[in-house]
Design a protein around this motif. Sequence first.
Motif, PDB file in Angstrom:
ATOM      1  N   LEU A 198     -14.721  16.104 -12.971  1.00 23.54           N
ATOM      2  CA  LEU A 198     -13.689  17.123 -12.808  1.00 23.54           C
ATOM      3  C   LEU A 198     -14.232  18.373 -12.118  1.00 23.54           C
ATOM      4  O   LEU A 198     -13.624  18.891 -11.171  1.00 23.54           O
ATOM      5  CB  LEU A 198     -13.088  17.491 -14.169  1.00 23.54           C
ATOM      6  N   VAL A 199     -15.360  18.864 -12.587  1.00 24.42           N
ATOM      7  CA  VAL A 199     -15.939  20.082 -11.997  1.00 24.42           C
ATOM      8  C   VAL A 199     -16.336  19.847 -10.550  1.00 24.42           C
ATOM      9  O   VAL A 199     -16.129  20.700  -9.684  1.00 24.42           O
ATOM     10  CB  VAL A 199     -17.138  20.564 -12.842  1.00 24.42           C
ATOM     11  N   ALA A 200     -16.891  18.669 -10.252  1.00 23.16           N
ATOM     12  CA  ALA A 200     -17.247  18.351  -8.863  1.00 23.16           C
ATOM     13  C   ALA A 200     -16.001  18.321  -7.989  1.00 23.16           C
ATOM     14  O   ALA A 200     -16.019  18.802  -6.843  1.00 23.16           O
ATOM     15  CB  ALA A 200     -17.964  17.005  -8.804  1.00 23.16           C
ATOM     16  N   GLY A 201     -14.915  17.779  -8.522  1.00 26.37           N
ATOM     17  CA  GLY A 201     -13.659  17.745  -7.770  1.00 26.37           C
ATOM     18  C   GLY A 201     -13.116  19.123  -7.505  1.00 26.37           C
ATOM     19  O   GLY A 201     -12.620  19.421  -6.412  1.00 26.37           O
ATOM     20  N   LEU A 202     -13.197  20.006  -8.496  1.00 26.62           N
ATOM     21  CA  LEU A 202     -12.727  21.381  -8.326  1.00 26.62           C
ATOM     22  C   LEU A 202     -13.568  22.104  -7.279  1.00 26.62           C
ATOM     23  O   LEU A 202     -13.027  22.861  -6.452  1.00 26.62           O
ATOM     24  CB  LEU A 202     -12.785  22.125  -9.655  1.00 26.62           C
ATOM     25  N   ALA A 203     -14.881  21.875  -7.299  1.00 29.51           N
ATOM     26  CA  ALA A 203     -15.770  22.508  -6.326  1.00 29.51           C
ATOM     27  C   ALA A 203     -15.437  22.024  -4.910  1.00 29.51           C
ATOM     28  O   ALA A 203     -15.385  22.813  -3.963  1.00 29.51           O
ATOM     29  CB  ALA A 203     -17.230  22.212  -6.665  1.00 29.51           C
ATOM     30  N   ALA A 204     -15.191  20.724  -4.780  1.00 28.92           N
ATOM     31  CA  ALA A 204     -14.854  20.171  -3.464  1.00 28.92           C
ATOM     32  C   ALA A 204     -13.524  20.705  -2.968  1.00 28.92           C
ATOM     33  O   ALA A 204     -13.369  21.043  -1.784  1.00 28.92           O
ATOM     34  CB  ALA A 204     -14.821  18.653  -3.542  1.00 28.92           C
ATOM     35  N   ALA A 205     -12.547  20.786  -3.865  1.00 27.24           N
ATOM     36  CA  ALA A 205     -11.238  21.306  -3.477  1.00 27.24           C
ATOM     37  C   ALA A 205     -11.326  22.772  -3.069  1.00 27.24           C
ATOM     38  O   ALA A 205     -10.677  23.214  -2.115  1.00 27.24           O
ATOM     39  CB  ALA A 205     -10.262  21.144  -4.634  1.00 27.24           C
ATOM     40  N   SER A 206     -12.168  23.544  -3.768  1.00 29.49           N
ATOM     41  CA  SER A 206     -12.356  24.942  -3.419  1.00 29.49           C
ATOM     42  C   SER A 206     -13.002  25.090  -2.054  1.00 29.49           C
ATOM     43  O   SER A 206     -12.652  25.982  -1.265  1.00 29.49           O
ATOM     44  CB  SER A 206     -13.212  25.637  -4.483  1.00 29.49           C
TER      45      SER A 206
END
Length: 208
Positions: A198-206
């Motif tokens: 989840l955190v990796a996905g949020l970082a990528a989306a950001s």
Amino acid sequence: MQSSTPAPRATGRPRSAAADAAILAATREALVELGWSKLTLSDVATRAGVAKTTLYRRWAGKNELVVDAVAELFDELELPDCGTLGADIEGVVHQFAAILARPEAKSGLMAVVAESTRDEALRERIRASIVDRQKRLVLEGRARAQARGELPPETDESEASRTVDLIFDVVAGAVVHRCLVSAEPADAAWVHRFTTVLVAGLAAASAD
């Protein structure tokens, strides 16, 4: 010139918080013992030690009562401040899984979701009483992560709202599926792996 008309006075007896708590607790107890189909407002009133009319003054029927009884359980969720976004998410996911493991939460949530497939009003009540109310955790966590510099600020309000909805859907969907559909344990290893993704996905989306 001041009006001589007296201010309107409240009518009826004030709502009792103690009675509400007893009714919601009795509803959860009845769900576990009787199941959705056999639960009646008469039985809940007897268990709670109140008159049946007391229930009808507060809830239109069984659907609304059960949703509120389940929603009260999820109000226990708190977002811990563990120093990082990942650790905060892990903390709240562990709490969420622990609540879902309780018989009253499991019985109640599965029952109202099943009933809501045939009842639009019930779906709206679930959305308002459970989903929208618990989005507070995402808002709090996102704001905290932005203050730490872990996530960038979002100036577009509509985009920020979509982000909150997406995070909530991912967390709630994954944990409910794991605990209630797959019936697998949300143990420390699973929670950590899920949070990492989840955190990796949020970082990528950001970054995008």
